[in-house]
Design a protein around this motif. Structure first.
Motif, PDB file in Angstrom:
ATOM      1  N   GLU A 100       0.621  -1.194   0.078  1.00  0.00           N
ATOM      2  CA  GLU A 100      -0.058  -0.138   0.142  1.00  0.00           C
ATOM      3  C   GLU A 100       0.712   1.364  -0.004  1.00  0.00           C
ATOM      4  OE1 GLU A 100      -2.544  -0.418   3.358  1.00  0.00           O
ATOM      5  OE2 GLU A 100      -3.448  -2.310   2.696  1.00  0.00           O
ATOM      6  N   SER A 101       2.088   1.189   0.647  1.00  0.00           N
ATOM      7  CA  SER A 101       2.770   2.305   0.586  1.00  0.00           C
ATOM      8  C   SER A 101       3.673   2.601  -0.361  1.00  0.00           C
ATOM      9  CB  SER A 101       3.489   2.311   2.116  1.00  0.00           C
ATOM     10  OG  SER A 101       4.460   1.558   2.200  1.00  0.00           O
ATOM     11  N   VAL A 102       3.990   1.708  -1.192  1.00  0.00           N
ATOM     12  CA  VAL A 102       4.979   1.919  -2.249  1.00  0.00           C
ATOM     13  C   VAL A 102       4.366   1.744  -3.623  1.00  0.00           C
ATOM     14  CG1 VAL A 102       7.067   0.797  -3.363  1.00  0.00           C
ATOM     15  CG2 VAL A 102       6.988   0.781  -0.893  1.00  0.00           C
ATOM     16  N   GLU A 103       4.471   2.766  -4.322  1.00  0.00           N
ATOM     17  CA  GLU A 103       3.731   2.997  -5.548  1.00  0.00           C
ATOM     18  C   GLU A 103       4.757   2.191  -6.607  1.00  0.00           C
ATOM     19  OE1 GLU A 103       2.267   6.586  -7.313  1.00  0.00           O
ATOM     20  OE2 GLU A 103       1.997   7.494  -5.386  1.00  0.00           O
ATOM     21  N   ALA A 104       4.277   0.823  -7.138  1.00  0.00           N
ATOM     22  CA  ALA A 104       4.935   0.106  -7.834  1.00  0.00           C
ATOM     23  C   ALA A 104       3.741  -0.893  -8.598  1.00  0.00           C
ATOM     24  CB  ALA A 104       6.113  -0.822  -6.962  1.00  0.00           C
ATOM     25  N   GLU A 105       4.537  -1.187  -9.860  1.00  0.00           N
ATOM     26  CA  GLU A 105       3.611  -2.046 -10.812  1.00  0.00           C
ATOM     27  C   GLU A 105       3.840  -3.501 -10.452  1.00  0.00           C
ATOM     28  OE1 GLU A 105       4.107  -1.422 -14.956  1.00  0.00           O
ATOM     29  OE2 GLU A 105       4.358   0.794 -14.560  1.00  0.00           O
ATOM     30  N   THR A 106       4.999  -3.557  -9.904  1.00  0.00           N
ATOM     31  CA  THR A 106       5.341  -5.068  -9.432  1.00  0.00           C
ATOM     32  C   THR A 106       6.253  -5.215  -8.280  1.00  0.00           C
ATOM     33  OG1 THR A 106       7.234  -5.163 -10.934  1.00  0.00           O
ATOM     34  CG2 THR A 106       5.147  -5.997 -11.755  1.00  0.00           C
ATOM     35  N   PHE A 107       6.029  -6.289  -7.472  1.00  0.00           N
ATOM     36  CA  PHE A 107       7.104  -6.303  -6.271  1.00  0.00           C
ATOM     37  C   PHE A 107       7.758  -7.762  -6.575  1.00  0.00           C
ATOM     38  CE2 PHE A 107       3.744  -3.614  -5.027  1.00  0.00           C
ATOM     39  CZ  PHE A 107       4.358  -2.917  -4.120  1.00  0.00           C
ATOM     40  N   ASP A 108       8.896  -7.696  -6.454  1.00  0.00           N
ATOM     41  CA  ASP A 108       9.826  -8.888  -6.563  1.00  0.00           C
ATOM     42  C   ASP A 108      10.254  -9.303  -5.337  1.00  0.00           C
ATOM     43  OD1 ASP A 108       9.219  -8.861  -9.229  1.00  0.00           O
ATOM     44  OD2 ASP A 108      11.163  -8.320  -9.938  1.00  0.00           O
ATOM     45  N   LEU A 109      10.472 -10.670  -5.070  1.00  0.00           N
ATOM     46  CA  LEU A 109      11.224 -10.998  -3.866  1.00  0.00           C
ATOM     47  C   LEU A 109      11.630 -12.455  -4.175  1.00  0.00           C
ATOM     48  CD1 LEU A 109       9.082 -13.290  -2.559  1.00  0.00           C
ATOM     49  CD2 LEU A 109       7.992 -11.329  -1.594  1.00  0.00           C
ATOM     50  N   PHE A 110      12.368 -12.988  -3.212  1.00  0.00           N
ATOM     51  CA  PHE A 110      12.965 -14.244  -3.493  1.00  0.00           C
ATOM     52  C   PHE A 110      13.070 -14.897  -1.922  1.00  0.00           C
ATOM     53  CE2 PHE A 110      17.126 -12.009  -3.113  1.00  0.00           C
ATOM     54  CZ  PHE A 110      17.715 -12.558  -2.058  1.00  0.00           C
ATOM     55  N   THR A 111      13.094 -16.086  -1.777  1.00  0.00           N
ATOM     56  CA  THR A 111      13.282 -17.017  -0.683  1.00  0.00           C
ATOM     57  C   THR A 111      13.851 -18.352  -0.941  1.00  0.00           C
ATOM     58  OG1 THR A 111      12.296 -17.695   1.176  1.00  0.00           O
ATOM     59  CG2 THR A 111      10.947 -18.197  -0.509  1.00  0.00           C
TER      60      THR A 111
END
Length: 147
Positions: A100-111
């Motif tokens: 909600e707080s970051v304006e981004a089209e996509t969110f990327d992560l890894f685990t």
């Protein structure tokens, strides 16, 4: 309560991070994973330069997550929840607040590929696997994207 972390939170965040990542280190047989060897000064610099959210309960930092904008993508990292608070929705609240707080089209992560709890959480939050990256014999990173 979820709020933006400040530099003075670095020590508490690092304490939670180390406590949270002990189980990951045991899972992968590696006590030197980067979240466990990061210094308080390194955490402070990340807090000052980037987006770090913290979860606070009764005046105690019980979790945090990092977000780093890169173009139209937010790179998500170091989602941590104190072991005694896990399974109570803290990680979900942190991730939802970051979304909600970051304006981004996509969110990327890894685990890591053996981190089933993390993978379940991320999939429940709408993340989908994009690819896997073999790091060595005992670790493969699972890359996920939302958006």
């Amino acid at each position: 309560m979820i709020e933006r972390a400040v530099a003075a939170d670095a020590g508490e965040i690092l304490t939670v991070q180390r406590a949270a990542y002990v189980s990951e280190a045991q899972l992968y047989g590696d006590p030197f994973i980067s979240p466990l060897v990061e210094s308080v000064e390194q955490v402070r610099k990340v807090v000052e330069a980037g987006i770090v959210l913290k979860a606070v309960e009764a005046g105690r930092v019980v979790g945090s997550v990092r977000g780093r904008p890169s173009g139209s993508t937010c790179l998500v990292g170091r989602l941590v929840v104190a072991p005694d608070q896990q399974g109570r929705g803290v990680g979900t609240a942190l991730m939802n607040s970051l979304h909600e707080s970051v304006e981004a089209e996509t969110f990327d992560l890894f685990t890591g590929h053996l981190s089933e709890g993390n993978l379940r959480l991320y999939r429940r939050l709408g993340y989908r696997e994009t690819h896997r990256e073999r790091m060595d014999d005992h670790l493969t990173f699972v890359h996920l994207r939302r958006g």
